[in-house]
Every structure is written in C-alpha cells, then in structure tokens.
Motif scaffolding. Structure first.
Motif, PDB file in Angstrom:
ATOM      1  N   VAL A 140     -16.086 -13.936  27.287  1.00 36.63           N
ATOM      2  CA  VAL A 140     -15.807 -13.154  26.071  1.00 36.63           C
ATOM      3  C   VAL A 140     -16.367 -13.884  24.847  1.00 36.63           C
ATOM      4  O   VAL A 140     -17.077 -13.294  24.029  1.00 36.63           O
ATOM      5  N   VAL A 141     -16.064 -15.178  24.748  1.00 33.13           N
ATOM      6  CA  VAL A 141     -16.535 -15.941  23.584  1.00 33.13           C
ATOM      7  C   VAL A 141     -18.060 -15.910  23.515  1.00 33.13           C
ATOM      8  O   VAL A 141     -18.656 -15.660  22.460  1.00 33.13           O
ATOM      9  N   GLU A 142     -18.691 -16.148  24.654  1.00 34.96           N
ATOM     10  CA  GLU A 142     -20.150 -16.186  24.715  1.00 34.96           C
ATOM     11  C   GLU A 142     -20.754 -14.881  24.190  1.00 34.96           C
ATOM     12  O   GLU A 142     -21.641 -14.878  23.313  1.00 34.96           O
ATOM     13  N   ASN A 143     -20.251 -13.772  24.702  1.00 44.18           N
ATOM     14  CA  ASN A 143     -20.804 -12.474  24.317  1.00 44.18           C
ATOM     15  C   ASN A 143     -20.530 -12.141  22.857  1.00 44.18           C
ATOM     16  O   ASN A 143     -21.414 -11.667  22.154  1.00 44.18           O
ATOM     17  N   LEU A 144     -19.293 -12.383  22.423  1.00 48.46           N
ATOM     18  CA  LEU A 144     -18.961 -12.079  21.023  1.00 48.46           C
ATOM     19  C   LEU A 144     -19.849 -12.888  20.084  1.00 48.46           C
ATOM     20  O   LEU A 144     -20.323 -12.374  19.065  1.00 48.46           O
ATOM     21  N   SER A 145     -20.100 -14.136  20.445  1.00 53.83           N
ATOM     22  CA  SER A 145     -20.908 -14.979  19.560  1.00 53.83           C
ATOM     23  C   SER A 145     -22.360 -14.508  19.512  1.00 53.83           C
ATOM     24  O   SER A 145     -23.077 -14.767  18.559  1.00 53.83           O
ATOM     25  N   VAL A 209     -10.309 -16.024  20.403  1.00 51.43           N
ATOM     26  CA  VAL A 209     -11.694 -15.793  20.862  1.00 51.43           C
ATOM     27  C   VAL A 209     -12.583 -15.332  19.706  1.00 51.43           C
ATOM     28  O   VAL A 209     -13.736 -15.756  19.592  1.00 51.43           O
ATOM     29  N   ASN A 210     -12.019 -14.489  18.827  1.00 49.73           N
ATOM     30  CA  ASN A 210     -12.800 -14.039  17.669  1.00 49.73           C
ATOM     31  C   ASN A 210     -13.189 -15.228  16.780  1.00 49.73           C
ATOM     32  O   ASN A 210     -14.315 -15.327  16.303  1.00 49.73           O
ATOM     33  N   HIS A 211     -12.229 -16.122  16.592  1.00 48.25           N
ATOM     34  CA  HIS A 211     -12.454 -17.287  15.727  1.00 48.25           C
ATOM     35  C   HIS A 211     -13.534 -18.206  16.320  1.00 48.25           C
ATOM     36  O   HIS A 211     -14.461 -18.613  15.617  1.00 48.25           O
ATOM     37  N   ILE A 212     -13.431 -18.491  17.604  1.00 52.87           N
ATOM     38  CA  ILE A 212     -14.400 -19.426  18.206  1.00 52.87           C
ATOM     39  C   ILE A 212     -15.809 -18.815  18.172  1.00 52.87           C
ATOM     40  O   ILE A 212     -16.795 -19.494  17.838  1.00 52.87           O
ATOM     41  N   ALA A 213     -15.870 -17.522  18.490  1.00 56.00           N
ATOM     42  CA  ALA A 213     -17.175 -16.852  18.493  1.00 56.00           C
ATOM     43  C   ALA A 213     -17.804 -16.909  17.105  1.00 56.00           C
ATOM     44  O   ALA A 213     -18.999 -17.189  16.943  1.00 56.00           O
ATOM     45  N   LYS A 214     -16.983 -16.681  16.108  1.00 56.23           N
ATOM     46  CA  LYS A 214     -17.463 -16.678  14.715  1.00 56.23           C
ATOM     47  C   LYS A 214     -17.952 -18.079  14.317  1.00 56.23           C
ATOM     48  O   LYS A 214     -18.983 -18.237  13.648  1.00 56.23           O
ATOM     49  N   GLN A 215     -17.182 -19.106  14.739  1.00 54.44           N
ATOM     50  CA  GLN A 215     -17.559 -20.479  14.409  1.00 54.44           C
ATOM     51  C   GLN A 215     -18.873 -20.859  15.103  1.00 54.44           C
ATOM     52  O   GLN A 215     -19.686 -21.596  14.573  1.00 54.44           O
ATOM     53  N   LYS A 216     -19.037 -20.314  16.288  1.00 57.31           N
ATOM     54  CA  LYS A 216     -20.211 -20.634  17.093  1.00 57.31           C
ATOM     55  C   LYS A 216     -21.479 -20.043  16.490  1.00 57.31           C
ATOM     56  O   LYS A 216     -22.549 -20.665  16.504  1.00 57.31           O
ATOM     57  N   ASN A 217     -21.332 -18.831  16.036  1.00 56.78           N
ATOM     58  CA  ASN A 217     -22.510 -18.137  15.534  1.00 56.78           C
ATOM     59  C   ASN A 217     -22.104 -17.226  14.366  1.00 56.78           C
ATOM     60  O   ASN A 217     -21.980 -16.009  14.522  1.00 56.78           O
ATOM     61  N   PRO A 218     -21.882 -17.838  13.197  1.00 55.69           N
ATOM     62  CA  PRO A 218     -21.291 -17.089  12.069  1.00 55.69           C
ATOM     63  C   PRO A 218     -22.059 -15.833  11.684  1.00 55.69           C
ATOM     64  O   PRO A 218     -21.461 -14.845  11.263  1.00 55.69           O
ATOM     65  N   ARG A 219     -23.356 -15.853  11.867  1.00 61.06           N
ATOM     66  CA  ARG A 219     -24.150 -14.708  11.393  1.00 61.06           C
ATOM     67  C   ARG A 219     -24.152 -13.546  12.377  1.00 61.06           C
ATOM     68  O   ARG A 219     -24.162 -12.391  12.004  1.00 61.06           O
ATOM     69  N   LYS A 220     -24.116 -13.867  13.638  1.00 64.04           N
ATOM     70  CA  LYS A 220     -24.262 -12.815  14.652  1.00 64.04           C
ATOM     71  C   LYS A 220     -22.947 -12.330  15.264  1.00 64.04           C
ATOM     72  O   LYS A 220     -22.854 -11.204  15.756  1.00 64.04           O
ATOM     73  N   ALA A 221     -21.927 -13.189  15.244  1.00 56.09           N
ATOM     74  CA  ALA A 221     -20.705 -12.907  16.026  1.00 56.09           C
ATOM     75  C   ALA A 221     -20.039 -11.593  15.611  1.00 56.09           C
ATOM     76  O   ALA A 221     -20.052 -11.219  14.444  1.00 56.09           O
ATOM     77  N   VAL A 222     -19.488 -10.917  16.593  1.00 56.66           N
ATOM     78  CA  VAL A 222     -18.685  -9.707  16.328  1.00 56.66           C
ATOM     79  C   VAL A 222     -17.275  -9.951  16.864  1.00 56.66           C
ATOM     80  O   VAL A 222     -17.044 -10.844  17.669  1.00 56.66           O
ATOM     81  N   GLU A 223     -16.343  -9.124  16.405  1.00 51.28           N
ATOM     82  CA  GLU A 223     -14.966  -9.241  16.895  1.00 51.28           C
ATOM     83  C   GLU A 223     -14.795  -8.445  18.175  1.00 51.28           C
ATOM     84  O   GLU A 223     -15.484  -7.444  18.395  1.00 51.28           O
ATOM     85  N   LEU A 224     -13.863  -8.875  18.980  1.00 52.66           N
ATOM     86  CA  LEU A 224     -13.574  -8.171  20.233  1.00 52.66           C
ATOM     87  C   LEU A 224     -13.096  -6.758  19.905  1.00 52.66           C
ATOM     88  O   LEU A 224     -12.214  -6.573  19.057  1.00 52.66           O
ATOM     89  N   ASP A 225     -13.715  -5.803  20.543  1.00 51.37           N
ATOM     90  CA  ASP A 225     -13.413  -4.391  20.307  1.00 51.37           C
ATOM     91  C   ASP A 225     -11.914  -4.125  20.497  1.00 51.37           C
ATOM     92  O   ASP A 225     -11.312  -4.587  21.466  1.00 51.37           O
ATOM     93  N   ARG A 226     -11.325  -3.380  19.558  1.00 52.87           N
ATOM     94  CA  ARG A 226      -9.868  -3.156  19.616  1.00 52.87           C
ATOM     95  C   ARG A 226      -9.451  -2.432  20.892  1.00 52.87           C
ATOM     96  O   ARG A 226      -8.372  -2.644  21.426  1.00 52.87           O
ATOM     97  N   GLU A 227     -10.326  -1.547  21.378  1.00 55.29           N
ATOM     98  CA  GLU A 227      -9.990  -0.822  22.603  1.00 55.29           C
ATOM     99  C   GLU A 227      -9.927  -1.795  23.793  1.00 55.29           C
ATOM    100  O   GLU A 227      -9.061  -1.672  24.663  1.00 55.29           O
ATOM    101  N   ILE A 228     -10.846  -2.769  23.782  1.00 55.05           N
ATOM    102  CA  ILE A 228     -10.798  -3.786  24.853  1.00 55.05           C
ATOM    103  C   ILE A 228      -9.528  -4.627  24.695  1.00 55.05           C
ATOM    104  O   ILE A 228      -8.833  -4.904  25.675  1.00 55.05           O
ATOM    105  N   CYS A 229      -9.215  -4.998  23.448  1.00 54.13           N
ATOM    106  CA  CYS A 229      -7.980  -5.780  23.211  1.00 54.13           C
ATOM    107  C   CYS A 229      -6.774  -5.055  23.791  1.00 54.13           C
ATOM    108  O   CYS A 229      -5.955  -5.646  24.492  1.00 54.13           O
ATOM    109  N   ARG A 230      -6.670  -3.775  23.464  1.00 53.97           N
ATOM    110  CA  ARG A 230      -5.527  -2.983  23.946  1.00 53.97           C
ATOM    111  C   ARG A 230      -5.425  -3.033  25.465  1.00 53.97           C
ATOM    112  O   ARG A 230      -4.342  -2.961  26.022  1.00 53.97           O
ATOM    113  N   ASN A 231      -6.584  -3.120  26.096  1.00 49.58           N
ATOM    114  CA  ASN A 231      -6.585  -3.094  27.565  1.00 49.58           C
ATOM    115  C   ASN A 231      -6.452  -4.468  28.215  1.00 49.58           C
ATOM    116  O   ASN A 231      -6.567  -4.600  29.428  1.00 49.58           O
TER     117      ASN A 231
END
Lengths: 553, 202
Positions: A140-145, A209-231
């Motif tokens: 998850v972290v890898e992809n979000l970043s 996971v959102n935080h680590i991804a953002k720290q890893k790649n501040p310009r590209k990272a996205v947040e985990l989709d809320r629908e995925i979070c819910r699931n």
C-alpha cells in the motif's frame, strides 16, 4: 402464538456455539450506533518520515472524552510475532479516559509499548498492540507513494493493514476497574471500550500509510482511496486466552446468548411480516453471500464448514425465492423450522443472525441487557436444600451427569496458566506435567462429581451444611445455583474431553464481538477481521446500519 | 496502582497455591477486594497469614456456636466461609463470640457480606477495635488506620436489629416540614380521584 426459547442443551453445545455469526447484537455494531453522534477528532499526529512516533484520536460528547493514544515503534522483522509471548510490536495503544496531558503522554510512552510488563493507571481503560501485515502494508505504501492506489484484490485478500494480538481491559495491568465506569450509559454494552480502541486503531493505520507515502514522495503521493479504507478492517490473532473467559463469566455468557435467543423467539412470533421487513431480510441475506465467497482459510475444519454454509445458503435462497410465502402468518417461524429440518448448524445460526436485520425494535432494547453485574450472583444460597441442588443438576446438566469420566478420553485435557506468560493453556494430562495445578475450568467433570456426591444424601440437608465437608466442590455448587436463574450460563459440553475444539469457544466470543472471516490456524488459535466495511469515523453521523454487508470484497 | 481486579485474581491464585480449594479461593479473592475497596489492609494481612499458614496450626471451626473458644487460633478464612454459609442460622443468636482468632481483619469481609445477605447491620469488636458493617455497602470504624493484626484475643459479633437512629419526635418534626410541599385538594378533585364513584364494599 408463543414460541419457546431454544433448549440450552442444544444451543450451548460447543459445535453449535462454534457456528455463531455476527449479528445486529454484535458489540462492534452496537458500539458504532452508540457513538455515531460523538465528535471525532485527530488531536495529535506526530510521526517521523518512517511512520514512527505518537498520535492521539478522540471521541467527545459534552464533558466526556475518550482518547486513543498510539505509539508506533520501529522493530526488526525478526522481532515481529503475533504470538502472545512476543515482547515488541509495530504499534501499541491505550484508550485514555479524558484528554491526556503531556505528563500522561510521557508516562504512557514509558509503559504502553511494554504492554504486559508496563503499568497503566486508573485513567486508562483498555490496552492493545498490533503488528503490520507486512506484505499489504508495504504494498500500500509503495503504491500510494507512486501516486497509485494499491491492487484492490491483493489488499482485500488480507482485509487489513494491521492485526492486533491482544486487547486488554477491566483492570488488567493497572487499567481502570470496571466498577469505576460501569454507570456510564454510553458503555453499558459489553466490550464497548475495547471496540472503540480497535475502531480508532483502524483509522490510525490509514493515516499512517498515507503519512509514510507522503513523506516518501511528497510530490507524487496520493491518499488511500476512502472506498478501499472502508473495506479494510483490523485483523486479530486470538488464542486460548479467550476461551476460559466464557467459562469464568457465566452470567455474562447467559446474557449474550439469551439476547440472541430472545431476538429469535420474538421474530418467530411476528404474525404478519410486512413487505419491507421481508425485503430487508432477503436483501441482506443475498448481499452477505459476498462475504462468504471471500472467506479464505487454510483450515480444513473451517473449509468444510464454509462449504456446507455455501451449499446451505444456496438451498435457503432458492427456497425463499421459489417456494416461500412471506404473506402467510408467522412466516419467520415457518422459515426457522424449515432451516432446522434442512440445514446444518453453520447456516441455521447464520440465518438466525440475518433474521435480526429488519428488527431494530427487537434487538436495540436487548443490546442494553448484554452486560452483567456478576458480583450480584456470587453468593451461594446456602439456606437452600440438597433436594433443590439435585433438581438443578438433573434439569440443567442432564447430559453432563451422564458422561463417564473414568474413561481416559473424557478426562484427557487440563487447563492451566502458563508460567512464562500468565496465559491460559490446554494440555494432555497423560503426556504433559502440571495437571495438579489445573484451573477450575473442567466444569462438566466437577458437576458430574458433585452429582455423584449428593445423589444419596438427605434431601433436607442444607447446602451450608453440605459445604462443611465438601468445599472442594464449592466452585461448581456456586455455578449450579447461577444456572438455576441463567439458563444459557453453561457450556453443555466437556471442556477437557479429547474431542474438544477450543476454537469453538473462541468463535462464540468473537461472533458476539462482531468478527468475520474466522480463519483457524490450528485447533487452538485463529485469525479474524473486525470493522471491515465499516464507515470511517468522520462518516458516523449517517451510515447504513447494514454496512457489514457492503464491503466490496 | 494495582487494580481491584488484579487483586481479586492474584489473591484467588495465591489462596489456591497455599492449599485451599478453588471455591474457597474465589471467596477469598472477593473478600480481599472488599477490604481494599473499603480502605482496610486486606492484602497485607493475607500475605502475612499465608507466610505462617503451613507452618502453624489453625482451628477450622465447622459449626459456629454462640461462644467459640479454642486453644489454637481460629483460621479467619474457614471461620469466615462457615459464618457466611451459616448466617441464616447464626442471626438467631444475636451475639457471637470467638476467643483466640488469627488475622481477624480477614474475617471482616465475610461478616460484611453476611450483613448484606440477612439485611441487618453487624457490629464487630476485635479486642478494642470497633467496626459497623452496613449491608456490605460501607463500613464505619474509628480504627481505619489498623495495620496487621496477627491475633485477637476476643471477637464479639452483634446482629443489630433494624431500628431507626432517631426518635419519633425527630420524625414528626421533619414530616411536618415536608407537608409544606403538599397542596390542599378541592372537594371536586377528591370525587374524581382513584376509586371514587365505586362502592367501597364491592
């Protein structure tokens, strides 16, 4: 028409209890309903670029605040273990009563990550720890970043980012005693604060996971989709520690099972079922099949049960669609009787849970009756006579008193507390040492012994006088009198026999928690998932009460 | 701080460990919990008692009578359990005495629970120390700073009759004051009140 409650001697068999499923009465569902109008807040989020540090989340209403304090720690892969004997975890949590001060946070930092060897205070209510599901967390972290969402199939195959390995409450390790908080109306249901902890931990895992991804790649990272979070939920590894709980809390066990049985009885007594209610039942039943299809386990025992459940559900749905008439009187009673005749336990109990879905008016009042003030029922009524005790044993333990405990297989196991971790364990008394230190959990054997001892005694002898010479059986005399008023207080099986499946005991408790996807890893421990499909904390003001069937897995 | 739940569990296990059966161990766990909740040194006294439990002999009274005398000290646990189990019979005695009693503080919670069972307050005198046990809801004593008491020469137990602590005059005076919250009813309203219109002799 009055429908009788189901016979405790059938319901309380372990094979039956081990087929229970989540329902509207489940604690995690009732927790969300209770706290839906509380104010949710992330008060502190102080993690470094690798996601280590502390965070605080809270639920607040009027003058009351509950705060989850999280500590995320760096541990090596070799230190990570789900077993209760582990000493380090990826994250450790406590639910603090109120808003923690800086001093509180410093104190908690010293103690919470140590778990059982740390000390908590009366200001803390629950304690827990959790480990990452590494393959999912990193994926998850890898992809979000990289600015992408993770592979949904891969993520949902596991269903969570973290799994807890223990959740403690009620005075353990210095936590607040239950009596300090028992009059708070918002926590009148059992395990409500444990549910709150797990629910807020789930949110922490998403934020991390959102935080680590953002720290890893501040310009590209996205947040985990809320629908995925819910699931995604929170996993849990549960071992034998949970099994003695249901033996040691007979009135509580009764109140859980009785609420379920009363719900079923009241639903079966509904003369005319309106269209809407029939449709809700059918809708959720059909939707829920998805959850069964994605129920993965490597346990042969559970695989067979799932297979039976799938086949029986097919049978049930085709019966409902093709042959069943909801317009006749007492349709749910007819349906239940049909289930008993045509389906196996796993699907019968599944149907019992599903029948509750349309009936908040029946289940909601029962939710508030699922706790128990156990001290009230502790004292033995010693003025009563042996005749009464004999009657109770013959009525409530009729199967138990027939078991032949001189046979090795009926006496095979013993429960003990392990020295190294102070946790309950089960061992073969003919192979392992230590049976002289057996815990008082062989209720069937001791009830059997009690019956034999009183069989030829004078009926008029008082219990007080009987106990003069028979205090070795005092613990089961107490239980027998409890069972007089609490019909579902006792497991109607031999908990030390060679055929015992301890995971049936775990499954019973976890089903009341609201867990799904029971995944036995042996006959003594299993993994489950909680809150999968649940609304996120900022969505609690308005959510579908059937969220548990909404997951996309 | 150790929680009451931890005290209950650990005391239960320790009591089993020194040789009592599980059913008694459960009672002792609850008892020490009660003492600690009421602010009395239950854990300390139990710990000291268990240190000598297997090296000394203690009297295990079975049938408790009005006057209980023994050359060896009475065991507070077995005496307590027996008192609890026989309390319905014992309350007929009104007063009960023990001479030579070991660790009498440990006896208190059994009396406190007995007070709740029979619905009567119990007055307890351990040598010169006095305790009033109120239905297991509270405990009153001017000796709350007691520590370890290894032995009592004399224990007196009185079952108190449920009597008011005030005179009839006190009651009447207060009742009169309470009447000032009542409103005089009209004749019309009296006629419509419950039971009105029916013959009283039906």
């Amino acid at each position: 028409m009055e429908v009788q409650l189901r016979d405790p001697k059938v319901v309380m068999k372990l094979s039956k209890l081990g087929s229970f499923h989540q329902s509207k009465l489940s604690f995690l569902r009732s927790f969300l309903n209770e706290f839906k109008d509380w104010e949710y807040k992330r008060d502190l989020f102080d993690l470094n670029e690798n996601g280590y540090g502390k965070a605080v989340y809270s639920f607040k209403k009027q003058n009351r605040t509950y705060s989850l304090v999280c500590f995320a720690n760096q541990i090596s892969d070799t230190e990570r273990s789900d077993r209760v004997i582990a000493t380090k975890w990826d994250a450790a949590f406590t639910l603090h009563d109120g808003i923690p001060t800086k001093k509180d946070l410093d104190r908690l930092l010293e103690n919470v990550p140590k778990q059982e060897v740390g000390r908590l205070s009366y200001k803390e209510l629950t304690l827990s720890r959790a480990n990452k599901s590494l393959r999912i967390f990193n994926h998850v972290v890898e992809n979000l970043s990289l600015g992408k969402q993770p592979d949904i199939n891969k993520v949902l195959e596991v269903g969570y980012l973290y799994r807890t390995t223990a959740v403690y409450g009620s005075g353990k390790f210095g936590l607040a005693d239950r009596f300090r908080i028992k009059n708070r109306t918002e926590i009148c249901g059992p395990f409500r604060l444990e549910m709150m902890l797990v629910y807020l931990v789930r949110q922490f895992t998403f934020d991390q996971v959102n935080h680590i991804a953002k720290q890893k790649n501040p310009r590209k990272a996205v947040e985990l989709d809320r629908e995925i979070c819910r699931n995604l939920g929170i996993g849990n590894s549960t071992g034998l520690g949970m099994a003695p709980f249901i033996v040691n809390h007979p009135t509580l066990l009764n109140n859980w099972v009785l609420s379920r049985e009363l719900s079923l009885k009241k639903i079966r007594e509904i003369k005319i079922v309106n269209n809407n209610d029939a449709e809700i039942f059918k809708k959720y039943l059909k939707k829920s099949i998805k959850n069964i299809s994605f129920w993965n386990t490597s346990s042969e025992y559970q695989k067979l049960k799932i297979l039976d459940l799938k086949q029986d559900l097919k049978k049930l749905i085709s019966y409902l669609d093709e042959d069943f008439d909801f317009k006749k009187n007492y349709p749910f009673n007819d349906l239940y009787i049909w289930c008993e005749k045509n389906l196996k336990d796993e699907c019968i109990e599944y149907t019992v849970s599903m029948l509750m879905e349309p009936y908040d008016n029946i289940t909601n009042p029962l939710i508030n009756q699922m706790s128990s003030d156990e001290d009230k029922f502790f004292t033995i009524p010693t003025q009563k006579k042996i005749e009464t005790l004999k009657g109770i044993l013959e009525k409530n333990y009729s199967e138990i008193i027939k078991i032949d405990f001189s046979k090795k297989e009926n006496n095979q196991n013993f429960w003990f507390i392990s020295k190294n971790k102070e946790e309950p364990r089960l061992a073969n008394r003919y192979i392992e040492k230590g049976s002289e230190l057996e815990q008082p959990l062989a209720i069937a054997r001791d009830i059997n012994k009690l019956y034999k001892r009183i069989l030829n005694l004078r009926n008029s002898l008082t219990i007080g006088n009987f106990l003069f010479e028979n205090n070795d059986l005092r613990h089961v005399v107490r239980r027998a009198f409890i069972s007089e008023n609490f019909p579902y207080a006792e497991i109607q099986d031999n908990t030390i026999g060679s055929k015992l499946m301890p995971i049936d005991m775990l499954r019973l408790k976890l089903s009341f928690f609201g867990a799904v996807k029971f995944d036995p890893r042996s006959d003594k421990w299993l993994r489950i998932c909680m809150f999968q499909g649940a609304p996120l904390p900022d969505e609690l003001k308005s959510f579908d009460s059937g969220w548990i069937y909404n997951s996309i897995n | 701080m150790i929680s009451l739940s931890e005290i209950d569990t650990t005391v239960k296990r320790a009591t089993k460990a020194v040789g009592f059966p599980w059913g008694i161990a459960e009672e002792v766990g609850k008892s020490i919990r009660i003492l600690e909740m009421f602010g009395l040194p239950g854990l300390k006294n139990l710990n000291e008692y268990f240190k000598v439990f297997n090296s000394k002999k203690f009297q295990n009274v079975t049938v408790i009578s009005k006057s209980n005398i023994s050359k060896i000290s009475y065991c507070p646990i077995i005496s307590g359990i027996n008192f609890l189990d026989q309390v319905h019979t014992l309350e007929g005695f009104e007063k009960i005495e023990f001479e030579n009693f070991a660790f009498p503080i440990l006896f208190i919670p059994f009396l406190s629970r007995s007070s709740e069972i029979i619905g009567k307050k119990i007055f307890l005198k351990i040598d010169e120390k006095e305790f009033l046990l109120n239905f297991n809801q509270s405990m009153y004593s001017s000796n709350l700073n007691v520590n370890i008491i290894e032995r009592a020469n004399n224990i007196k137990i009185n079952f108190l009759n449920n009597e008011n602590s005030f005179s009839n005059q006190d009651w009447q005076e207060l009742y009169k004051l309470s009447e000032k919250t009542f409103v005089e009813e009209t004749e019309e309203l009296k006629k419509k009140a419950a039971g009105a219109g029916l013959t009283d002799n039906d």
